[in-house]
Design a protein around this motif. Structure first.
Motif, PDB file in Angstrom:
ATOM      1  N   SER A   1       5.167  14.449 -13.433  1.00  0.00           N
ATOM      2  CA  SER A   1       4.363  15.131 -14.449  1.00  0.00           C
ATOM      3  C   SER A   1       4.367  16.635 -14.243  1.00  0.00           C
ATOM      4  O   SER A   1       4.435  17.404 -15.207  1.00  0.00           O
ATOM      5  CB  SER A   1       2.921  14.615 -14.418  1.00  0.00           C
TER       6      SER A   1
ATOM      7  N   THR B   1       4.638   5.648  -5.234  1.00  0.00           N
ATOM      8  CA  THR B   1       4.831   5.632  -6.686  1.00  0.00           C
ATOM      9  C   THR B   1       3.849   6.562  -7.381  1.00  0.00           C
ATOM     10  O   THR B   1       4.228   7.289  -8.316  1.00  0.00           O
ATOM     11  CB  THR B   1       4.692   4.199  -7.221  1.00  0.00           C
ATOM     12  N   MET B   2       2.605   6.571  -6.936  1.00  0.00           N
ATOM     13  CA  MET B   2       1.622   7.488  -7.521  1.00  0.00           C
ATOM     14  C   MET B   2       2.017   8.943  -7.276  1.00  0.00           C
ATOM     15  O   MET B   2       1.899   9.788  -8.172  1.00  0.00           O
ATOM     16  CB  MET B   2       0.224   7.206  -6.954  1.00  0.00           C
ATOM     17  N   ILE B   3       2.499   9.234  -6.075  1.00  0.00           N
ATOM     18  CA  ILE B   3       2.978  10.592  -5.779  1.00  0.00           C
ATOM     19  C   ILE B   3       4.167  10.940  -6.666  1.00  0.00           C
ATOM     20  O   ILE B   3       4.270  12.061  -7.175  1.00  0.00           O
ATOM     21  CB  ILE B   3       3.326  10.725  -4.281  1.00  0.00           C
ATOM     22  N   HIS B   4       5.061   9.983  -6.885  1.00  0.00           N
ATOM     23  CA  HIS B   4       6.218  10.209  -7.754  1.00  0.00           C
ATOM     24  C   HIS B   4       5.773  10.507  -9.190  1.00  0.00           C
ATOM     25  O   HIS B   4       6.321  11.405  -9.841  1.00  0.00           O
ATOM     26  CB  HIS B   4       7.144   8.996  -7.737  1.00  0.00           C
ATOM     27  N   ILE B   5       4.779   9.786  -9.683  1.00  0.00           N
ATOM     28  CA  ILE B   5       4.276  10.028 -11.041  1.00  0.00           C
ATOM     29  C   ILE B   5       3.658  11.417 -11.146  1.00  0.00           C
ATOM     30  O   ILE B   5       3.888  12.143 -12.120  1.00  0.00           O
ATOM     31  CB  ILE B   5       3.268   8.934 -11.442  1.00  0.00           C
ATOM     32  N   ILE B   6       2.896  11.824 -10.135  1.00  0.00           N
ATOM     33  CA  ILE B   6       2.276  13.149 -10.136  1.00  0.00           C
ATOM     34  C   ILE B   6       3.328  14.247 -10.096  1.00  0.00           C
ATOM     35  O   ILE B   6       3.266  15.217 -10.869  1.00  0.00           O
ATOM     36  CB  ILE B   6       1.285  13.277  -8.956  1.00  0.00           C
TER      37      ILE B   6
ATOM     38  N   TRP C   1       8.509   3.667 -17.767  1.00  0.00           N
ATOM     39  CA  TRP C   1       7.482   2.861 -17.111  1.00  0.00           C
ATOM     40  C   TRP C   1       8.009   1.479 -16.731  1.00  0.00           C
ATOM     41  O   TRP C   1       7.642   0.940 -15.675  1.00  0.00           O
ATOM     42  CB  TRP C   1       6.241   2.743 -17.999  1.00  0.00           C
TER      43      TRP C   1
ATOM     44  N   VAL D   1       8.879  -0.746  -8.426  1.00  0.00           N
ATOM     45  CA  VAL D   1       7.733  -0.978  -7.538  1.00  0.00           C
ATOM     46  C   VAL D   1       7.659  -2.444  -7.135  1.00  0.00           C
ATOM     47  O   VAL D   1       7.413  -2.762  -5.966  1.00  0.00           O
ATOM     48  CB  VAL D   1       6.415  -0.531  -8.218  1.00  0.00           C
TER      49      VAL D   1
ATOM     50  N   ASP E   1       0.826  -1.201   0.000  1.00  0.00           N
ATOM     51  CA  ASP E   1       0.000   0.000   0.000  1.00  0.00           C
ATOM     52  C   ASP E   1       0.865   1.259   0.000  1.00  0.00           C
ATOM     53  O   ASP E   1       0.632   2.192  -0.776  1.00  0.00           O
ATOM     54  CB  ASP E   1      -0.917  -0.019   1.223  1.00  0.00           C
TER      55      ASP E   1
ATOM     56  N   ILE F   1       2.704   1.603  -3.497  1.00  0.00           N
ATOM     57  CA  ILE F   1       1.859   2.126  -4.578  1.00  0.00           C
ATOM     58  C   ILE F   1       1.555   3.603  -4.359  1.00  0.00           C
ATOM     59  O   ILE F   1       1.568   4.397  -5.305  1.00  0.00           O
ATOM     60  CB  ILE F   1       0.573   1.276  -4.700  1.00  0.00           C
ATOM     61  N   THR F   2       1.317   4.002  -3.109  1.00  0.00           N
ATOM     62  CA  THR F   2       1.043   5.415  -2.814  1.00  0.00           C
ATOM     63  C   THR F   2       2.239   6.300  -3.149  1.00  0.00           C
ATOM     64  O   THR F   2       2.094   7.339  -3.801  1.00  0.00           O
ATOM     65  CB  THR F   2       0.673   5.582  -1.326  1.00  0.00           C
TER      66      THR F   2
END
Length: 110
Positions: free
Chosen positions: A63, A55-60, A76, A83, A49, A52-53
């Motif tokens: 960007s 990693t999502m923050i890293h993607i945001i 990717w 991940v 958990d 993934i959180t």
């Protein structure tokens, strides 16, 4: 050479002879693996958990910093393998260290 955008640079052309690209990939993979181990020590379970959180923050953030969404396949793939190593390494360490007080779901009531 390396600048402040290095953790977010997905526009570098992938090449195994390019030292700049190698530094980016090795640092990404090493950071993700070590973070998985640290997450295991801090949260003791549910490392996936947190992985993934983060990693999502890293993607945001990537960007936002690079002003476009990363569409490069090599980025990717590197992120995905990072991940997976974060989740697997962290979950295995958490299981080995805290297997006596691991919470197992009771599925008898379903």
């Amino acid at each position: 050479m390396l600048d402040g955008l290095a953790p977010f640079d997905f526009k570098t052309n992938p090449s195994w002879i390019n030292p700049y690209y190698l530094v980016l990939v090795i640092s990404l993979e090493t950071t993700f693996f070590i973070c998985g181990l640290l997450f295991a020590l801090v949260v003791e379970e549910w490392v996936w958990d947190y992985a993934i959180t983060v990693t999502m923050i890293h993607i945001i953030i990537t960007s936002a910093v690079m002003s476009e969404f990363p569409l490069m396949l090599h980025w990717w793939l590197a992120l995905g393998s990072g991940v997976i190593s974060m989740i697997c390494g962290g979950q295995i360490l958490a299981y080995c260290l805290f297997k006596d007080n691991f919470i197992y779901p009771i599925l008898d009531d379903f």
